[in-house]
Design an enzyme around this catalytic site. Sequence first.
Site, PDB file in Angstrom:
ATOM      1  N   ASP A 102       0.873  -1.069  -0.068  1.00 38.55           N
ATOM      2  CA  ASP A 102       0.122   0.006  -0.160  1.00 38.55           C
ATOM      3  C   ASP A 102       0.918   1.376  -0.005  1.00 38.55           C
ATOM      4  O   ASP A 102       2.063   1.304   0.511  1.00 38.55           O
ATOM      5  CB  ASP A 102      -0.769  -0.123   0.985  1.00 38.55           C
ATOM      6  N   GLU A 147       0.072  -0.897   5.764  1.00 42.37           N
ATOM      7  CA  GLU A 147       1.000  -0.202   6.564  1.00 42.37           C
ATOM      8  C   GLU A 147       0.727   1.322   6.850  1.00 42.37           C
ATOM      9  O   GLU A 147       1.033   1.746   8.083  1.00 42.37           O
ATOM     10  CB  GLU A 147       2.422  -0.332   6.120  1.00 42.37           C
TER      11      GLU A 147
END
Length: 473
Positions: free
Chosen positions: A89, A152
């Site tokens: 991400d 994250e």
Amino acid sequence: MTIDWQKEVDARKDALLEDLQNLLRINSERDDSKVTPDAPFGPGPVAGLKHMLAYGERDGFVVKNVDNYAGHIEYGEGNETLGIFGHMDVVPAGDGWDTDPYEPVIKDGKIFARGSSDDKGPSMAAYYALRIIKDLGVPLSKKVRFVVGSDEESGWGDMDYYFKHEEKPDFGFSPDAEFPIINGEKGNVSLYARFGGSSQGEYELESFNAGLRENMVPGTATAVITVPTAEAAEKMQGAFSVFVDEEPISGEFEANGATVTIKVVGKGAHGASPQSGINAATYLAIFLNSYAFAGAAKEFIQVAATLVHEDFYGEKLGVAFEDTKMGKLTMNAGLFVFKKDAEEGNFMSLNFRYPKGTTAAELEAGVKATAGAIGAEIVQGGRNQEPHYVPADDPLVETLLQVYEDHTGQKGHEQIIGGGTYGRLLKRGVAYGAMFPGYTDTMHQANEFMALDDLFRATAIYADAIYRLAGKV
């Protein structure tokens, strides 16, 4: 077993770069508006996750996708497991790019794209390091598990879910920070200052919006204001022109009768280092604070202007703290949302990176005493991550520092940061590269890049590190 790791990396440069470019083309920003059971953080993060796991399948590793939250690529056998943690991400691209953030461009020896340095580039370096170990048939005494995350940059919901279904590795590292090593990370907690009630006044704040994530310095901010008269709008425009000339910002002013729209442009940065950015939202609040707003709008502007503006170390908020090893507490104001007369939903986020010696509860109490006195309701949002530290004499730290020294000729040393990495997931977990000393940090900024020489050098370091930590040496 003597191996020329850099030679092995050089033989795979083209393949590594092609794989990285294809991964960078995936817009893997979290999108809560498109969450489904098969895409827990939206379609982008799961696309990045699947793409990375597909490389592992292609190359003959043991691969597992844990319900599209996270997954792993595994190699070797043993009673202990070395974990390597990367994430697919990315934070929102935002404005200010010279190129398409999701069409990687190579120029001046650098690859430009969102995620190039945080964390797709370093993750690809670590993956290719493991691939080299497999290609060479290096005998291992431990299992190596490359864990691939997808949340994250937000709430770490990926790892919460993953570790409900999978065992934690015994020790490991995350290629998501800088060399020589990060063996300490400050605590991480966000407080929300909320504002409700009427906002009527001579000047009325119709809306105020800034920020993309809690952990990013807002690079732009926009406010819509109703002013008493068209003449007042003209005077405000003149004052804004002077303000922009005097401050390290740029801006736009548009008047439509008594309705004014103001945009301020500052400089985005990683929320762990708020002092390296220019917070467009608090500068806009500074400008607006001299006007006759009332109620919730006045409180919102006043808190941002008098307590939050450039309060990088929590001094104005009354929570400043410093530890001799971990350093100073830092604060980033990342999100600002205000809509006229909203009974709820008006807020600003205050993200604290705090050293050992203070607590989230103490921070909340301190902010309540300052911002609360102006009219804000203070609540804790999301998770609280306690400070994390692995001693410098731990064999993991000693080994990784020795690998760094052998490859660079530079003395290794421990470091503690305000950023949070997956390294803290393990009691014996650290962050290790891929930024080298003297590197220009563009994480969470426009025109993010990773130098190709650093990418390839980090890959060699990671391969050697895996060999020394998990190989039969």
